[in-house]
Structures are given as structure tokens and as C-alpha cells.
Design a protein around this motif. Structure first.
Motif, short mmCIF file in Angstrom:
data_model
loop_
_atom_site.label_atom_id
_atom_site.label_comp_id
_atom_site.label_asym_id
_atom_site.label_seq_id
_atom_site.Cartn_x
_atom_site.Cartn_y
_atom_site.Cartn_z
N ALA A 64 -5.76 -6.28 -8.11
CA ALA A 64 -4.93 -5.30 -7.41
C ALA A 64 -5.65 -4.69 -6.22
O ALA A 64 -5.05 -4.48 -5.15
N PHE A 65 -6.95 -4.41 -6.37
CA PHE A 65 -7.68 -3.74 -5.29
C PHE A 65 -8.33 -4.73 -4.32
O PHE A 65 -8.63 -4.37 -3.18
N ALA A 66 -8.55 -5.97 -4.79
CA ALA A 66 -9.17 -6.95 -3.89
C ALA A 66 -8.17 -7.50 -2.88
O ALA A 66 -8.51 -7.73 -1.71
N ALA A 67 -6.92 -7.71 -3.33
CA ALA A 67 -5.90 -8.25 -2.42
C ALA A 67 -5.26 -7.10 -1.65
O ALA A 67 -4.07 -6.80 -1.80
N ASP A 68 -6.04 -6.44 -0.82
CA ASP A 68 -5.58 -5.23 -0.13
C ASP A 68 -5.17 -5.46 1.32
O ASP A 68 -4.90 -4.50 2.05
N ASP A 69 -5.11 -6.72 1.74
CA ASP A 69 -4.72 -7.01 3.13
C ASP A 69 -3.28 -6.58 3.36
O ASP A 69 -2.36 -7.08 2.72
N GLY A 70 -3.08 -5.66 4.28
CA GLY A 70 -1.73 -5.23 4.63
C GLY A 70 -1.13 -4.22 3.68
O GLY A 70 0.02 -3.79 3.90
N ILE A 71 -1.82 -3.84 2.62
CA ILE A 71 -1.30 -2.87 1.67
C ILE A 71 -1.21 -1.49 2.33
O ILE A 71 -2.16 -1.04 2.98
N ARG A 72 -0.08 -0.81 2.18
CA ARG A 72 0.12 0.46 2.86
C ARG A 72 -0.73 1.57 2.21
O ARG A 72 -1.50 2.23 2.88
N HIS A 73 -0.51 1.79 0.93
CA HIS A 73 -1.24 2.84 0.21
C HIS A 73 -1.85 2.22 -1.05
O HIS A 73 -1.13 1.91 -2.00
N LEU A 74 -3.16 2.08 -1.02
CA LEU A 74 -3.82 1.40 -2.13
C LEU A 74 -3.74 2.21 -3.43
O LEU A 74 -3.71 1.63 -4.52
N TRP A 75 -3.65 3.52 -3.31
CA TRP A 75 -3.60 4.33 -4.53
C TRP A 75 -2.30 4.12 -5.29
O TRP A 75 -2.27 4.23 -6.54
N ILE A 76 -1.21 3.82 -4.57
CA ILE A 76 0.06 3.53 -5.25
C ILE A 76 -0.03 2.20 -5.99
O ILE A 76 0.48 2.04 -7.10
N THR A 77 -0.74 1.25 -5.37
CA THR A 77 -0.98 -0.02 -6.06
C THR A 77 -1.80 0.21 -7.33
O THR A 77 -1.52 -0.38 -8.38
N GLY A 78 -2.82 1.09 -7.23
CA GLY A 78 -3.60 1.41 -8.41
C GLY A 78 -2.77 2.09 -9.48
O GLY A 78 -2.95 1.85 -10.68
N LEU A 79 -1.83 2.94 -9.06
CA LEU A 79 -0.93 3.60 -10.01
C LEU A 79 -0.05 2.57 -10.73
O LEU A 79 0.15 2.66 -11.95
N ALA A 80 0.44 1.60 -9.97
CA ALA A 80 1.26 0.55 -10.58
C ALA A 80 0.47 -0.23 -11.62
O ALA A 80 0.97 -0.54 -12.71
N ALA A 81 -0.79 -0.55 -11.29
CA ALA A 81 -1.64 -1.27 -12.25
C ALA A 81 -1.89 -0.44 -13.50
O ALA A 81 -1.86 -0.95 -14.63
N THR A 82 -2.10 0.87 -13.31
CA THR A 82 -2.36 1.75 -14.45
C THR A 82 -1.13 1.84 -15.36
O THR A 82 -1.26 1.84 -16.60
N ILE A 83 0.05 1.90 -14.79
CA ILE A 83 1.28 1.98 -15.58
C ILE A 83 1.45 0.72 -16.43
O ILE A 83 1.73 0.78 -17.64
#
Length: 387
Positions: A64-83
Motif C-alpha cells: 500500500a505504501f510502496a506503490a505511492d506513485d500518483g497517490i493523492r493522500h497516502l494516509w487515506i490509503t493507509g486508513l483503507a489498509a487498516t480497515i
């Protein structure tokens, strides 16, 4: 007063080890107070399963955190992974078989919710396939959710993911088929999990039922062996005391005065074994015999109040009774176990020149007439306060 103190001190010393052992077993039992279910058949509660869960968590967060190319808000991606990962852990921890509906619904809803959050942050077009890590992560726990008996909710969660992916690719001009294609592939492992659950769950119930029956049978056998061992011990004690006298009687020789006294003691011992119930053990039997030899009339009567008492209270009662028998030097001593449900479990009454009553409560607390006498003496002997 000194006699009662010695009774209490001995009872406390003898009860300490019983308390420690009992607490130890209660602590061990508390570690696994949940009934066995399909998780135990699949090894989902073993240390190995938790190690794999930890490695899977590290892998998902890494993607989730390595494929961050073009990701708008990485913390929201982290939240999705946590859920999604939290739902996976919840699937393992949730008690009950099947998983209760109130628990299964939020667990299943975590998959489409995490998918929507992760899609919201993706660039258009995606940089690489690693950026749809959420599909594999959700698929892993949805398969287990299906095995835990929530197959319909798992399928609804998968369809929610497919709808979210199809809508996102269509809305971003990439075509609906693209989203449907890369998300629908997770239907294959879920279909396999569905058939697996249809086969495994009935077998798991049978295996767990056999385990419970085996445990109950082992417990019944242990109880029977313990009861048989106790009966054998009592028979051996009575045999050692009664056999010499019975052999003399069988020979037809008149009994001497000492032998007649021994017959009375053996008869009283047999009566104690039958009527005394749980109050009586080898030490109490010996103490009662010596008390009778000193001229004490001993009466033991078990009314059933010790049947549901724990080992600590039983040991306390036997210790108090034995020390009271050692203390008695004449007259009469009556010890009665009261019926179940009383605040007082055992009442011991010693009558000689004076009368002394000793009670043991259901909590194992020892009280006697000496307590009242000492409190009255202390009150009468207190110095007056001068104004």
C-alpha cells in the motif's frame, strides 16, 4: 482462646496450598474460556496462524505504501489498509460458530469500504497493478469469513468491491469492463472457499462433537477412578481395623474387655465413614478414634452442605474438625454439616464442663463463642475516658 487460635492457624496453613493450586488452574482455564469451533480445526488460533497473519499485515502495508506513485493522500490509503486488515483480524477473533450477524455485517462491509477509500486516491490511469493491493487483501479475509459461516455476506462484500471498481473505471473514462475484469477475478477463490465451507463445516462439527464426548468421557472416568480409589482407601482402613476382631469372633473365643472396646471404636469408625461424608478423611478418623479413647462421645453428621463447596472450604472444615477433636478431653462433641444454601456450612459443638460452639461459614471463615466472649471482655475492661 488458645485452642481456637491454634485451630485457625492450622487451617490457614493447610488452606494456603489449596488456594494457590486452585488459582493456578483457574488462571489456565481463563486463557481458553471459548468453546472450540471451526477455527480450531483449521488452526486459526495457533501461534503459527498469528505469525502468518503478522507477515500478511506487513506485506499489505508494504504494497500500500510502496506503490505511492500518483497517490493523492497516502494516509487515506493507509486508513483503507487498516480497515481491511482489521476486518481480517476480527474474522479470526470473532467468537461463535457461525459468526454472529451483528459482527459479520461490519466485517463484510470493511471490504467495499476499504476499496472505495483506496480507489479514491488512485491516479488515472493506474501506474501499476500493485496499486490494487486492496482486492487481494480483502479476498484473503473474505474467504475465511465464508468458512466461518457468513458466506452470503462474503459474496455481497465481493460484489460491492466489483461494483465500486466498475463504477470507478467507468467514471474515470477507463471503461467499465476494466474495473469488472480486475476485480471479478477474486470470485474464483471465494467460490472455492464456499465449496470448502460446505464440506468442512459439517465435518468440523462432527470432529468437535467427538472431542467433547471424549473429554466428557475422560472426566467421567477420572471421577469414577477417584471415587473408586476413595472407596478402596476406606475399605482398606476398615479392613485393617476390623479383620483381626472378625477373625477372633469367627474362632468362637470370647472377647476380652480391651477387644470389646476395640469393637466399639471400629463400629464408631464405620459410622463416621458412612454418616460423616465429606467431613471425614484419614486424619479426622484418627483424631475421632483418639478422642473416643479419651472418653469423648463423638457424633459426625454430613447434611450435604459441603457437596458444592470448593476444596479450600472442605480442607478448612476438616482441619477445624480435627483440631477440635484433638482439643476435646471429655464430654460430647457434635459436628454437623448443614444443608446446602446456608450461610454456615459446619457447626461444631463441644460440651464438657463448659460449652463451646465453632462455626465455619460458606466462605471458610471460622467463628466461635470465644470471639463474643473476648469482645465483651475487651469492652468491659476498657478504661473510662476522663473529661
Amino acid at each position: 482462646m488458645t485452642a481456637l487460635r491454634s485451630i485457625r492457624a492450622a487451617a490457614a496453613q493447610r488452606g494456603a496450598f489449596s488456594v494457590a493450586v486452585r488459582r493456578g488452574f483457574l488462571g489456565i482455564a481463563a486463557q481458553r474460556d471459548e468453546p472450540a469451533d471451526v477455527r480450531d480445526i483449521l488452526g486459526m488460533r495457533t501461534p503459527t496462524a498469528w505469525v502468518l497473519c503478522g507477515l500478511f499485515t506487513v506485506a499489505i502495508y508494504s504494497m500500500a505504501f510502496a506503490a505511492d506513485d500518483g497517490i493523492r493522500h497516502l494516509w487515506i490509503t493507509g486508513l483503507a489498509a487498516t480497515i481491511i486488515l482489521g476486518a481480517g483480524v476480527g474474522t479470526i477473533l470473532a467468537s461463535g460458530d457461525k459468526i454472529p450477524l451483528r459482527v459479520a455485517i461490519p466485517l463484510a462491509a470493511a471490504a467495499p469500504l476499504g476499496t472505495v477509500l483506496a480507489l479514491w486516491q488512485l491516479p488515472v490511469p493506474m501506474v501499476n497493478s500493485t496499486q490494487i493491493w486492496f482486492l487481494g487483501a480483502a479476498s484473503a479475509y473474505l474467504n475465511f469469513l465464508c468458512i466461518r459461516g457468513a458466506g452470503l455476506l462474503a459474496w455481497l462484500a465481493l460484489f460491492g468491491q466489483i461494483i465500486a471498481c466498475t463504477w470507478w473505471t467507468a467514471a474515470t473514462g477507463q471503461g467499465a469492463l476494466l474495473g469488472a475484469g480486475f476485480s471479478f477475478i477474486n470470485a474464483t477463490p471465494l467460490l472455492m472457499a464456499t465449496f470448502f465451507a460446505k464440506v468442512v463445516r459439517p465435518i468440523a462439527r462432527s470432529i468437535l462433537s467427538l472431542r467433547r464426548q471424549e473429554t466428557e468421557r475422560a472426566a467421567a472416568e477420572a471421577a469414577a477412578l477417584a471415587a473408586q480409589s476413595e472407596r478402596d482407601a476406606r475399605i482398606a482402613r476398615l479392613d485393617g481395623a476390623a479383620r483381626p476382631l472378625l477373625e477372633i469372633i469367627a474362632l468362637g473365643r470370647p472377647l476380652t474387655f480391651e477387644e470389646q472396646q476395640e469393637c466399639r471404636l471400629v463400629e464408631a469408625q464405620l459410622r463416621d465413614e458412612i454418616i460423616g461424608g465429606l467431613m471425614v478423611d484419614e486424619a479426622v478418623t484418627a483424631a475421632a478414634r483418639f478422642a473416643r479413647q479419651r472418653g469423648v462421645r463423638v457424633v459426625l453428621d454430613d447434611g450435604g452442605g459441603l457437596d458444592d463447596a470448593d476444596d479450600q472450604v472442605r480442607d478448612m472444615v476438616r482441619t477445624v474438625l480435627r483440631d477440635a477433636l484433638d482439643y476435646a478431653d471429655g464430654g460430647e462433641m457434635t459436628a454437623r454439616v448443614l444443608p446446602p444454601g446456608r450461610a454456615t456450612v459446619v457447626s461444631i459443638l463441644l460440651r464438657d464442663k463448659e460449652e463451646l460452639r465453632i462455626d465455619v461459614s460458606a466462605a471458610g471463615v471460622v467463628r466461635s463463642d470465644l470471639d463474643h466472649q473476648s469482645s465483651v471482655s475487651a469492652t468491659n475492661g476498657a478504661p473510662e475516658t476522663k473529661g
